[in-house]
Motif scaffolding. Sequence first.
Motif, short mmCIF file in Angstrom:
data_model
loop_
_atom_site.label_atom_id
_atom_site.label_comp_id
_atom_site.label_asym_id
_atom_site.label_seq_id
_atom_site.Cartn_x
_atom_site.Cartn_y
_atom_site.Cartn_z
N ALA A 30 49.76 -33.09 8.86
CA ALA A 30 51.10 -33.66 8.83
C ALA A 30 51.05 -35.18 9.00
N MET A 31 50.15 -35.65 9.85
CA MET A 31 49.99 -37.09 10.03
C MET A 31 49.42 -37.72 8.76
N TYR A 32 48.47 -37.04 8.12
CA TYR A 32 47.93 -37.58 6.85
C TYR A 32 49.03 -37.72 5.81
N ALA A 33 49.93 -36.72 5.74
CA ALA A 33 51.03 -36.80 4.79
C ALA A 33 51.90 -38.02 5.08
N ALA A 34 52.17 -38.27 6.35
CA ALA A 34 52.98 -39.42 6.73
C ALA A 34 52.25 -40.73 6.46
N LEU A 35 50.95 -40.76 6.74
CA LEU A 35 50.15 -41.95 6.44
C LEU A 35 50.15 -42.23 4.94
N SER A 36 50.09 -41.17 4.14
CA SER A 36 50.12 -41.32 2.69
C SER A 36 51.43 -41.95 2.24
N PRO A 79 39.56 -28.51 -1.53
CA PRO A 79 39.81 -29.50 -0.49
C PRO A 79 40.79 -30.58 -0.92
N PHE A 80 40.89 -30.81 -2.25
CA PHE A 80 41.78 -31.85 -2.75
C PHE A 80 43.25 -31.48 -2.54
N ASP A 81 43.52 -30.20 -2.21
CA ASP A 81 44.89 -29.78 -1.91
C ASP A 81 45.33 -30.25 -0.53
N MET A 82 44.39 -30.67 0.31
CA MET A 82 44.71 -31.09 1.67
C MET A 82 45.33 -32.49 1.66
N ALA A 83 46.25 -32.71 2.59
CA ALA A 83 46.98 -33.98 2.64
C ALA A 83 46.06 -35.17 2.85
N VAL A 84 44.92 -34.95 3.47
CA VAL A 84 43.99 -36.05 3.71
C VAL A 84 43.57 -36.72 2.40
N PHE A 85 43.44 -35.94 1.32
CA PHE A 85 42.98 -36.54 0.07
C PHE A 85 44.07 -37.39 -0.60
N ARG A 86 45.33 -37.06 -0.34
CA ARG A 86 46.41 -37.93 -0.81
C ARG A 86 46.32 -39.27 -0.09
#
Length: 257
Positions: A30-36, A79-86
């Motif tokens: 969730a934090m990765y999504a917000a960082l993106s 793994p590319f589906d994970m928010a971290v990769f965005r």
Amino acid sequence: MSEHIRTDLDDGVLSIVMARPDKKNAITQAMYAALSEATERARADAAVRAVLLKAEGDSFSAGNDIGDFIAIGSQTEQPFDMAVFRFLKALADLDKPLVAAVRGRAVGIGLTMLLHCDMVVVAEDALLSVPFVNLALAPEAASSLLLPAAIGHQRAFELFALGEAIDGRTALAWGLANRAVPAGQVDETAAALAAALAARAPNSIRKTKRLMRDAEALWTRMQREGEAFGSQMKSPEAMEAFMAFTQKRAPDFSKAG
């Protein structure tokens, strides 16, 4: 926007703050999504001239939230589906100056995201590490390309393979930071640098950064790393490493091979 990520735009500087100090700013999906979202906004918004990345509490980031990471990673085929990769893609594409203010621990992606920063201010007693091999994983964030380019193959391999931390003074000496200052001066110093960058000719700054960085090559390397990372995530080695982490013991890789 995650409750653990705050943003504030002031006089051309977009501050992005990791605000989960009770967990050493360990990053959830969730934090990765917000960082993106924040990083993509910075690139698109003409009012943003520079970006300042910082954190609340006594640590910059403990890296991935292991529990969250294992739970989500085990449920996705890619793994590319994970928010971290965005977020990683957003870092690769960002063409505005990015400044980081680092105190305390910077672990895993807490260090590798610094490789995408144009200026880094670290506390002299900060501790930076990339213990991917300790967790039977692989490098990410194009760090397998950027870290050797910054500090040389031997030093980078030692950091990856042994997972040991270096302090802020060493980070400065090795070229991973622009300034190493007492912890109490980190935020002020980083903010001053961000403000100075925001006052420069914006198109000149952006073109300079684009010439210095190949966003396409970075994303290509991130995808290669993602494949290696994803295969390791499901490996017996990683399962042993994660189990050992949760049980607070050393992993046993004697039967791996």
